[in-house]
Design an enzyme around this catalytic site. Structure first.
Site: not given
Ligand code: G6P
Length: 621
Positions: A2, A28, A75, A101-102, A493, A497, A500, A516, A616
């Site tokens: 949010c 957000r 969100w 937001n929260g 990573e 990606k 996601e 394993h 995000k």
């Molecule tokens: C969310 C985002 C990710 C990010 C993670 C941690 O899941 O979508 O891209 O890596 O939060 O966020 P931060 O701001 O703590 O790196």
């Protein structure tokens, strides 16, 4: 998680500015958008479920009368992403509007009490209790500011919230606890916002609100109250980020723009060297253990940190997911340096862990967003100089985190040679980007057929005949990424990606661990990305490549130019400057994987900037 914005203007219509600002926070949350403005004793409200552009096309959000107002992108947490659950929320008679937001954890008991007093609720949200509580308190004679103070004494949980009331025109009252909120102080335009990209176009003068402080925005200025309602002054920081940094600047998506900015991020973050040296000088003699704590992509950067600090500085290093911290961090003491990595500096789990670690240990935050909560709570801060990152999937901030970690590990281990090498990394990345068409072309193989051409139908009807074609990845829904040592974190990573933004199930495994269990899943329908930079582990990862190849997997090899072994054994390959050895591979080898996930997402007609169900900045535990 949010985004909220509020704005008070002097003699100017607020809705166009409010709309522009809230649009910048769409990263957000994009379940719904809404705006409320105050005008002539009335609240004007427009809101609906859907992305900003969709709802604007339907409702024309810029067309609302009034010089003050609040806005929200959502969100969803409590209640589905519907119009009725969208913010702003109103009190029963529509005279008070609130964005939040929260999560209000005790909203059910408050709701019950309000219902027993005759209040009706139309949404399933936790937020709707707030405007009704404000209403209840204002009816006892309190003004808006006093009523908001009373509300935050009653609600429990995390919040950044802003309220307007028609009884106090041209005023916004806002507050926060555990969710971010900044105050923008322009010329005859005053803002609150969840993050700076919302207001950079209008002002660079930012003040930060602490827990349970109140800010009151009026057409003549801004005032702050501490938690005891004393009027306080605030430092105003002039932030250097420009509004252009939060624009796409000709790129089709933020993500690809941000991937292209990574060499600049590296150069800028290397400028943190003196700051890192200062921190190292302060702490080095006093620590015998390092613990990294982070979530998501930041967690993967932390894993690279473990390998680097253990091998370069010979300090025992652990890595914990922030959400798991409280279950296993009992052995912290004053000799432990706890490093929190967070792009936003606002991730709820990370902040919770930081508060616990602060009680016993030295804490260091590696953060991108200036002035964010983590930077204000940790003993030391290193900034990743990436500029605003808007794409939900982290790319350039990950690279910035890695550079900060490489600097820290090198300086802890007195390894100037490695620092010298880091200055070459931007060039290696630019070489990768210059060949991005190879990955783009390859990614097109993942494009799904919208209509199956007639001539393919007979083949399709034969089980597996179509699926097993090695040069065709249209059907692919599962992939593996393997690496060893430093490349293992790259694999993790790369897989994240792809998951996601392309919604392809991707697993990352340490090459040696495959046999394993996961090797049981490998067959000719599961492509495997093999990370094989030159170095000590090259021969071993090539053996792992052989193991999956023998089970029929298509091999996508990422290795060095001239690596004939890899070239001959891969079905597809992407080759990188052979000067990039396994030690610095995480900084360069991740780039083709970012490009792969981006172009596969585009090939599958998805929006890489706004992946479904993700946000995000995750400000709830
Ligand atoms: C969310 C985002 C990710 C990010 C993670 C941690 O899941 O979508 O891209 O890596 O939060 O966020 P931060 O701001 O703590 O790196």
């Amino acid at each position: 998680m949010c985004g909220i914005v509020g704005c008070v203007l002097k003699n100017k219509e607020v809705a166009p500015i409010l709309f522009d600002s809230i649009s910048k926070l769409e990263y957000r949350g994009y379940d719904s958008i809404g705006l409320a403005t105050g005008h002539n004793n009335k609240i004007n409200l427009k809101k609906d479920a859907g992305k900003v552009a969709e709802v604007d096309a339907k409702l024309d959000l810029k067309d609302l009368d009034g010089t003050y107002g609040i806005a929200h992108v959502r969100w969803a947490t409590h209640g589905d992403p519907s119009k009725v659950n969208s913010h702003p929320h109103l009190n029963n008679d529509g005279t008070i509007a609130v964005v939040h937001n929260g999560i209000i954890e005790n909203y059910l008991s408050i709701k019950k009490e309000l219902e027993s007093e005759g209040y009706d609720f139309v949404s399933d949200t936790d937020t709707e209790v707030i405007p009704n509580l404000i209403d209840k308190y204002m009816k006892t004679g309190l003004d808006l500011t006093q009523a908001v103070r009373k509300v935050i004494n009653v609600i429990e949980g995390a919040y950044a919230l802003a309220a307007i009331s028609v009884s106090e025109p041209n005023r916004i009252v806002a507050t926060r606890k555990d969710s971010p909120l900044i105050v923008g102080i322009g010329e005859e335009e005053y803002f609150i916002a969840s993050d700076s990209p919302a207001i950079l176009k209008y002002t660079n003068n930012i003040a930060y609100l602490e827990k349970d402080e109140l800010v009151i925005l009026d057409e003549d200025g801004v005032s702050f109250l501490d938690e005891n309602d004393n009027l306080i002054g605030k430092d105003v920081e002039v932030i250097q980020w420009s509004p252009d940094m939060a624009e796409k600047e000709g790129f089709p998506h933020f993500m690809i723009k941000e991937i292209n900015e990574q060499s600049t991020t590296i150069r800028n973050t290397l400028n943190e060297k003196d700051n890192v040296q200062f921190i190292v000088d302060e702490i080095k003699e006093d620590i015998n253990k390092v613990l990294f704590v982070a979530c998501g992509t930041s967690y993967h950067a932390s894993l690279t940190g473990k390998y680097l600090i253990e091998s370069l500085a010979e300090i025992q290093t652990e890595v914990l997911l922030a959400s798991e911290f409280k279950y296993s961090a009992s052995s912290l003491n004053e000799k432990t340096l706890v490093i929190f990595i967070s792009q936003s500096g606002e991730t709820a789990d990370t902040l919770k862990a930081l508060d616990i670690a602060n009680k016993s240990s030295k804490t260091l935050a590696i953060v991108n967003v200036r002035g964010s909560s983590a930077t204000r709570r940790a003993d030391y801060t290193i900034y990743t100089q990436a500029g605003p990152e808007i794409g939900v999937a982290a790319t350039k901030t990950y690279i910035g985190q890695l550079v900060a970690i490489y600097l820290l590990a090198s300086l802890l281990g007195d390894n100037e040679n490695l620092i010298e090498k880091l200055y070459d990394v931007p060039r290696y990345i630019e070489e990768v980007l210059a060949k991005e068409d190879i990955i783009k072309h390859f990614s097109n193989k993942f494009k799904k057929l919208s209509k199956v051409p007639k001539y393919i139908k007979p083949i399709l009807s034969m089980p597996h005949a179509y699926k097993g074609l090695k040069n065709n990845f249209r059907h692919v829904e599962d992939m593996f990424f393997i690496g060893r040592g430093y490349s293992y974190s790259i694999a993790l990573e790369g897989a994240l990606k792809l998951k996601e933004i392309s919604y392809i199930h991707a697993e990352a495994y340490a090459g040696g661990e495959l046999k394993h269990g996961p090797i049981a899943l490998i067959d000719d329908d599961v492509p495997v990305v093999v990370l094989a930079p030159p170095g000590r582990d090259h021969r071993k990862i090539m053996s792992n490549l052989e193991e999956v190849k023998a089970r029929g997997a298509s091999i996508i090899g990422i290795g060095a130019i001239g690596d004939e072994d890899l070239i001959s054994k891969s079905d597809y390959n992407f080759l990188i400057n052979s000067e990039v050895d396994e030690l610095i591979a995480p900084l360069v080898y991740i780039v083709p994987l970012q490009l792969l996930s981006y172009y596969v997402s585009v090939a599958r007609n998805l929006n890489p900037d706004k992946p479904k169900n993700l946000a995000k900045c995750v400000t709830v535990e």
